[in-house]
Enzyme design. Structure first.
Site, PDB file in Angstrom:
ATOM      1  N   ASP A  38       0.815  -1.214   0.000  1.00 39.68           N
ATOM      2  CA  ASP A  38       0.000   0.000   0.000  1.00 39.68           C
ATOM      3  C   ASP A  38       0.846   1.262   0.000  1.00 39.68           C
ATOM      4  OD1 ASP A  38      -2.280  -1.433  -0.114  1.00 39.68           O
ATOM      5  OD2 ASP A  38      -2.718  -1.359   2.035  1.00 39.68           O
ATOM      6  N   SER A  83     -24.658 -16.806 -27.833  1.00 38.59           N
ATOM      7  CA  SER A  83     -25.087 -17.499 -26.613  1.00 38.59           C
ATOM      8  C   SER A  83     -25.075 -18.991 -26.909  1.00 38.59           C
ATOM      9  CB  SER A  83     -26.453 -17.011 -26.180  1.00 38.59           C
ATOM     10  OG  SER A  83     -27.364 -17.282 -27.198  1.00 38.59           O
ATOM     11  N   LEU A  84     -25.391 -19.782 -25.932  1.00 36.42           N
ATOM     12  CA  LEU A  84     -25.328 -21.231 -26.082  1.00 36.42           C
ATOM     13  C   LEU A  84     -26.731 -21.795 -26.135  1.00 36.42           C
ATOM     14  CD1 LEU A  84     -22.598 -21.896 -23.395  1.00 36.42           C
ATOM     15  CD2 LEU A  84     -22.316 -22.234 -25.844  1.00 36.42           C
ATOM     16  N   GLU A 113     -16.895 -27.723 -18.868  1.00 41.09           N
ATOM     17  CA  GLU A 113     -16.558 -26.648 -17.922  1.00 41.09           C
ATOM     18  C   GLU A 113     -17.784 -26.312 -17.105  1.00 41.09           C
ATOM     19  OE1 GLU A 113     -15.431 -23.262 -20.249  1.00 41.09           O
ATOM     20  OE2 GLU A 113     -13.889 -24.405 -21.276  1.00 41.09           O
ATOM     21  N   LYS A 115     -20.576 -23.818 -15.858  1.00 39.19           N
ATOM     22  CA  LYS A 115     -21.209 -22.612 -16.404  1.00 39.19           C
ATOM     23  C   LYS A 115     -21.376 -21.643 -15.234  1.00 39.19           C
ATOM     24  CE  LYS A 115     -24.855 -21.263 -19.587  1.00 39.19           C
ATOM     25  NZ  LYS A 115     -25.341 -20.065 -18.928  1.00 39.19           N
ATOM     26  N   ASP A 117     -22.314 -18.330 -13.184  1.00 35.09           N
ATOM     27  CA  ASP A 117     -23.514 -17.501 -13.270  1.00 35.09           C
ATOM     28  C   ASP A 117     -23.195 -16.052 -12.919  1.00 35.09           C
ATOM     29  OD1 ASP A 117     -26.097 -17.004 -13.820  1.00 35.09           O
ATOM     30  OD2 ASP A 117     -26.898 -17.826 -11.959  1.00 35.09           O
ATOM     31  N   GLU A 173     -16.433 -14.836 -17.463  1.00 30.81           N
ATOM     32  CA  GLU A 173     -17.625 -14.503 -16.699  1.00 30.81           C
ATOM     33  C   GLU A 173     -17.216 -13.705 -15.466  1.00 30.81           C
ATOM     34  OE1 GLU A 173     -20.271 -15.460 -18.234  1.00 30.81           O
ATOM     35  OE2 GLU A 173     -21.941 -15.513 -16.813  1.00 30.81           O
ATOM     36  N   TYR A 225     -12.805 -18.092 -19.894  1.00 31.61           N
ATOM     37  CA  TYR A 225     -13.084 -19.377 -20.514  1.00 31.61           C
ATOM     38  C   TYR A 225     -12.889 -19.414 -22.021  1.00 31.61           C
ATOM     39  CZ  TYR A 225     -17.634 -17.049 -20.824  1.00 31.61           C
ATOM     40  OH  TYR A 225     -18.623 -16.147 -21.042  1.00 31.61           O
ATOM     41  N   LYS A 312     -28.107 -27.220 -18.391  1.00 34.31           N
ATOM     42  CA  LYS A 312     -28.468 -26.374 -17.243  1.00 34.31           C
ATOM     43  C   LYS A 312     -28.973 -27.235 -16.095  1.00 34.31           C
ATOM     44  CE  LYS A 312     -29.880 -22.268 -17.852  1.00 34.31           C
ATOM     45  NZ  LYS A 312     -29.602 -20.846 -17.901  1.00 34.31           N
ATOM     46  N   CYS A 406     -47.350  -4.689  15.901  1.00 30.49           N
ATOM     47  CA  CYS A 406     -45.975  -5.168  16.095  1.00 30.49           C
ATOM     48  C   CYS A 406     -45.992  -6.427  16.973  1.00 30.49           C
ATOM     49  CB  CYS A 406     -45.135  -4.078  16.752  1.00 30.49           C
ATOM     50  SG  CYS A 406     -43.467  -4.643  17.120  1.00 30.49           S
ATOM     51  N   CYS A 409     -44.106  -5.198  20.434  1.00 34.91           N
ATOM     52  CA  CYS A 409     -44.592  -4.157  21.349  1.00 34.91           C
ATOM     53  C   CYS A 409     -46.061  -3.798  21.115  1.00 34.91           C
ATOM     54  CB  CYS A 409     -43.716  -2.910  21.237  1.00 34.91           C
ATOM     55  SG  CYS A 409     -43.945  -2.043  19.681  1.00 34.91           S
ATOM     56  N   CYS A 424     -43.008  -0.877  12.298  1.00 36.69           N
ATOM     57  CA  CYS A 424     -43.441  -0.541  13.651  1.00 36.69           C
ATOM     58  C   CYS A 424     -42.866   0.834  13.954  1.00 36.69           C
ATOM     59  CB  CYS A 424     -42.911  -1.563  14.660  1.00 36.69           C
ATOM     60  SG  CYS A 424     -43.094  -0.964  16.353  1.00 36.69           S
ATOM     61  N   CYS A 430     -39.576  -0.101  21.231  1.00 36.99           N
ATOM     62  CA  CYS A 430     -39.701  -1.467  20.742  1.00 36.99           C
ATOM     63  C   CYS A 430     -38.326  -2.141  20.809  1.00 36.99           C
ATOM     64  CB  CYS A 430     -40.239  -1.412  19.314  1.00 36.99           C
ATOM     65  SG  CYS A 430     -40.390  -3.009  18.525  1.00 36.99           S
TER      66      CYS A 430
HETATM   67  S1  IVH Z   1     -18.536 -20.304 -23.597  1.00 31.92           S
HETATM   68  C1  IVH Z   1     -20.544 -19.080 -27.804  1.00 31.92           C
HETATM   69  N1  IVH Z   1     -18.065 -21.080 -21.166  1.00 31.92           N
HETATM   70  O1  IVH Z   1     -22.984 -18.568 -20.613  1.00 31.92           O
HETATM   71  C2  IVH Z   1     -20.673 -18.813 -26.359  1.00 31.92           C
HETATM   72  N2  IVH Z   1     -19.838 -19.529 -21.506  1.00 31.92           N
HETATM   73  O2  IVH Z   1     -25.269 -18.847 -22.736  1.00 31.92           O
HETATM   74  C3  IVH Z   1     -19.405 -19.177 -25.698  1.00 31.92           C
HETATM   75  N3  IVH Z   1     -20.925 -18.805 -19.447  1.00 31.92           N
HETATM   76  O3  IVH Z   1     -22.754 -15.658 -22.519  1.00 31.92           O
HETATM   77  C4  IVH Z   1     -19.558 -19.094 -24.250  1.00 31.92           C
HETATM   78  N4  IVH Z   1     -19.705 -20.008 -18.073  1.00 31.92           N
HETATM   79  O4  IVH Z   1     -21.833 -15.594 -20.164  1.00 31.92           O
HETATM   80  C5  IVH Z   1     -18.831 -20.313 -21.964  1.00 31.92           C
HETATM   81  N5  IVH Z   1     -17.491 -21.850 -19.077  1.00 31.92           N
HETATM   82  C6  IVH Z   1     -18.251 -21.078 -19.840  1.00 31.92           C
HETATM   83  C7  IVH Z   1     -19.263 -20.264 -19.325  1.00 31.92           C
HETATM   84  C8  IVH Z   1     -20.052 -19.501 -20.188  1.00 31.92           C
HETATM   85  C9  IVH Z   1     -20.689 -19.128 -18.167  1.00 31.92           C
HETATM   86  C10 IVH Z   1     -21.993 -17.895 -19.887  1.00 31.92           C
HETATM   87  C11 IVH Z   1     -21.520 -16.794 -20.803  1.00 31.92           C
HETATM   88  C12 IVH Z   1     -22.317 -16.896 -22.044  1.00 31.92           C
HETATM   89  C13 IVH Z   1     -23.481 -17.731 -21.618  1.00 31.92           C
HETATM   90  C14 IVH Z   1     -23.928 -18.545 -22.798  1.00 31.92           C
END
Ligand code: IVH
Length: 670
Positions: A38, A83-84, A113, A115, A117, A173, A225, A312, A406, A409, A424, A430
């Site tokens: 620091d 997206s997947l 891997e 997923k 959140d 993520e 990822y 999922k 309440c 009280c 309250c 209280c």
């Molecule tokens: S690969 C073509 N790997 O899931 C998409 N996505 O529905 C390649 N996510 O938008 C994404 N963990 O935000 C990938 N190990 C992982 C992940 C991951 C979370 C999320 C990511 C993406 C969404 C896809």
């Protein structure tokens, strides 16, 4: 130190700090203490403040944030963020495998891997330096949140390693670990703010915050990822992950190469349970073709790649009967209904209670006594009741009605317009409100009074020795020594802790007294601006709104709090006890030059290098004055981006000098 010397030292400090950051966050070791780190960082901050044009884009100071962005620039992704496609069943994974094999004409390996959140982020590196970080947005264009992402300590600002390509992107993520999420919600609860629903919402809200110094304090983290670049790439996804790891990125160790649908399924089954031990929320497993050439051969549909699929996890749900509903009264008087449940196993723990939030929720569920309910624990930590199993409702069972008085009280409850909670109003009579306020007062972030805990407070209250926070300062040895479990040593400990708390800085005191919406950060802003309790007490709503970062909700709350004679009486008692109700001398900004003596400034809009508070501090430190509004007597209007057109027009009409951030710097440097 002149500018050339400063330049050399800034580069040197950055080298040292990057080295230690790398050791700490990527290698899990350290060679220097936090304090030494620091000290170096503070030296760098000071030098950058003196020579803002020497700030490097990968400066170690970026980690602490400080920039304020009103509106994030929209950026087109070089590679779209897809997206997947999702599945919930084993048979669909087998179908996915069949499609892949058919399409490429051979069996192939997959990488499984977790997923994670949170929120997806795409980060571009140029010449080894983090250049830009962009949110997913609509997949084609996202928001430039670079300054916020730079505060995440596990994301390298500068790559340390061999063979780093000139330009590449990583994707990952951004998430908020459960621990941080709970801490933020505890803080929100403390100041009476609505709680954040789950870590994902909290992460996405944080990534889009305007003030990066607040982002820095929130404790976001990130798992990377994917790796994207033009031209040559590693042969496999797993090799790319290893490469990213070597370069210092945080890659989760949970990935695994799987050679068959059976192996994929056993990975899913393993993590379906094991994920509850992870420090962050996960909602599934991502299955990806490992070979990158095969990935590009497979290509993508309009929305998602054909080389990957997401399995999922079903939201973990259990059903169980309600045994009773009880009502808890918090420090602010808010009454929260809580359901006691027949114990049931859910997502790795036994659940016995679930929050019902408020009266509206009981109504939404149309809850009846003895109902069997579904309990869910998704990204949320506190389980929630999602619905009632009507087929199990006993004929003639009574509807559960929210209480009108309440539970502690018996005072009739009131509802504040626009809020879901019932309160309250008996704040001085209280018990849980009184002890809750005292608990809030003594906590570490507030007055930090050692030797007292929840039980002691309840005991002292029961024995009628304390009924508000000021009473703590009247406690005597003779009173305390008579209490059960209190020996000489513990009594002296408590008294010493109380005595010591008189040295607590004003900003902590301001937080400790528990004005609604005044959390630790807001308390600090108010303390710095108003300097003592008297100025704050007498401040009008307008004057409060002129303080940095104080909005209408806080301003109203402060005015209401001080308009209550019981509160001003409390302040008087604290003052009489010797509690600090003003800034101490070293907290008041000292003037180091008279460069701006007699000159007045108004600051408006958003700036690139400084936040508004910093600009104000620089002006005051150089003898200048900050005005709240534009009048004919004003000397300078420092105009940033997005400043209100009305202000600008008024200043132009009055012939006020309007200067930019750069012109201000010129003025500052003589
Ligand atoms: S690969 C073509 N790997 O899931 C998409 N996505 O529905 C390649 N996510 O938008 C994404 N963990 O935000 C990938 N190990 C992982 C992940 C991951 C979370 C999320 C990511 C993406 C969404 C896809």
């Amino acid at each position: 130190m002149n500018k050339a010397e400063a330049h050399i030292r800034i580069e040197e400090l950055n080298r040292i700090l990057h080295y230690h950051n790398h050791l700490y966050y990527q290698k899990d070791t350290s060679e220097i203490s936090d304090l030494e780190f620091d000290t170096l960082l503070n030296e760098l901050i000071a030098l950058e403040k003196a020579y803002p044009d020497l700030i490097q884009p990968d400066s170690a100071t970026q980690r602490v944030g400080g920039t304020v962005t009103k509106e994030f620039a929209s950026v087109t992704h070089k590679y779209p963020m897809l997206s997947l496609s999702n599945t919930y069943s084993e048979s669909e994974i087998a179908e996915f495998d069949e499609r892949v094999v058919k399409s490429i004409g051979q069996r192939t390996d997959y990488v499984c891997e977790m997923k994670f959140d949170g929120v997806a982020i795409s980060i571009t590196y140029k010449n080894g330096i983090l250049a830009q970080a962009v949110t997913r947005g609509d997949g084609v264009r996202g928001d430039d949140v670079t300054n916020n992402i730079k505060t995440i300590k596990s994301i390298p600002l500068k790559i340390q390693g061999k063979d780093v390509p000139e330009e590449f992107e990583v994707r990952g993520e951004v998430y908020l670990p459960y621990e941080m999420f709970e801490r933020i919600n505890k803080e929100r609860e403390d100041v009476g703010e609505a709680l954040l629903a789950n870590p994902r919402n909290a992460a996405s809200g944080t990534v889009k915050m305007q003030d990066s110094s607040i982002v820095a304090k929130r404790g976001l983290d990130c798992f990377i990822y994917s790796f994207l670049k033009d031209g040559e790439t590693p042969e496999t996804h797993s090799a790319a992950l290893q490469q990213l790891k070597n370069w210092g990125f945080q890659v989760s160790d949970s990935y695994k190469i799987c050679k068959s649908v059976e192996e994929i399924w056993s990975y899913i089954n393993h993590w379906g349970e094991a994920r509850f031990k992870l420090p962050l929320a996960t909602d599934g497993v991502v299955i990806k073709v490992n070979n990158l050439l095969l990935q590009s051969e497979l290509g993508m549909t309009a929305k998602s790649p054909r080389w990957a699929i997401a399995y999922k996890f079903k939201a973990e749900e259990a059903f169980t009967p309600i045994l009773s509903v009880e009502y808890q009264v918090g420090r602010t008087g808010a009454v929260t209904p809580v359901a006691n449940l027949a114990p049931v196993h859910l997502a790795g723990t036994t659940v016995k209670r679930a929050t019902l939030h408020n009266a509206n929720e009981i109504e939404r569920l149309d809850l009846h006594e003895g109902d069997t309910v579904f309990v869910e624990k998704g990204g949320e930590i506190i389980p929630k009741i999602t619905r009632v199993d009507l087929s199990k409702r006993k004929a003639g069972s009574k509807r559960i009605e929210f209480i009108h008085a309440c539970p502690v009280c018996s005072t009739p409850l009131i509802r504040i317009e626009g809020e879901a909670a019932w309160y309250c109003p008996n704040d001085i009579g209280c018990a849980p409100q009184i002890t809750g306020k005292i608990e809030h007062f003594i906590q570490r972030k507030a007055m930090n009074i050692d030797g007292i805990g929840t039980e002691t407070i309840e005991l002292l209250y029961q024995k009628k020795l304390i009924s508000n926070v000021a009473d703590l300062y009247t406690l005597t040895y003779d009173q305390l020594i008579q209490l059960d479990r209190f020996g000489e040593k513990s009594v002296n400990n408590v008294l010493a802790g109380i005595e010591e708390s008189k040295k607590t800085p004003f900003k902590n005191v301001l937080f400790a007294i528990g004005i609604r919406y005044v959390g630790a950060t807001v308390a600090e802003k108010l303390a710095m601006h108003f300097k003592n309790i008297n100025n704050l007490k007498t401040a009008s709503q307008q004057a409060l709104l002129e303080a940095p970062e104080i909005g209408i909700k806080i301003a109203e709350s402060v005015v209401t709090w001080f308009s209550n004679p019981k509160h001003t009486e409390l302040i008087d008692k604290l003052a009489a006890a010797g509690v600090k109700l003003e800034l101490s001398e070293n907290e008041i900004i000292t003037i180091d030059s008279d460069l701006f003596l007699g000159k007045s400034f108004v600051i408006s809009g958003v700036f690139e290098k400084y936040d508004r508070d910093e600009l104000k501090e620089i002006i005051i430190k150089n003898g200048g004055k900050i005005n709240s509004g534009i009048t004919g007597k004003l000397d300078y209007l420092v105009a940033g981006e997005n400043m209100g057109p009305a202000k600008l027009e008024k200043a132009q009409k009055l012939g006020i000098k309007i200067i930019s951030e750069a012109e201000f710097e010129k003025l500052l440097n003589g």
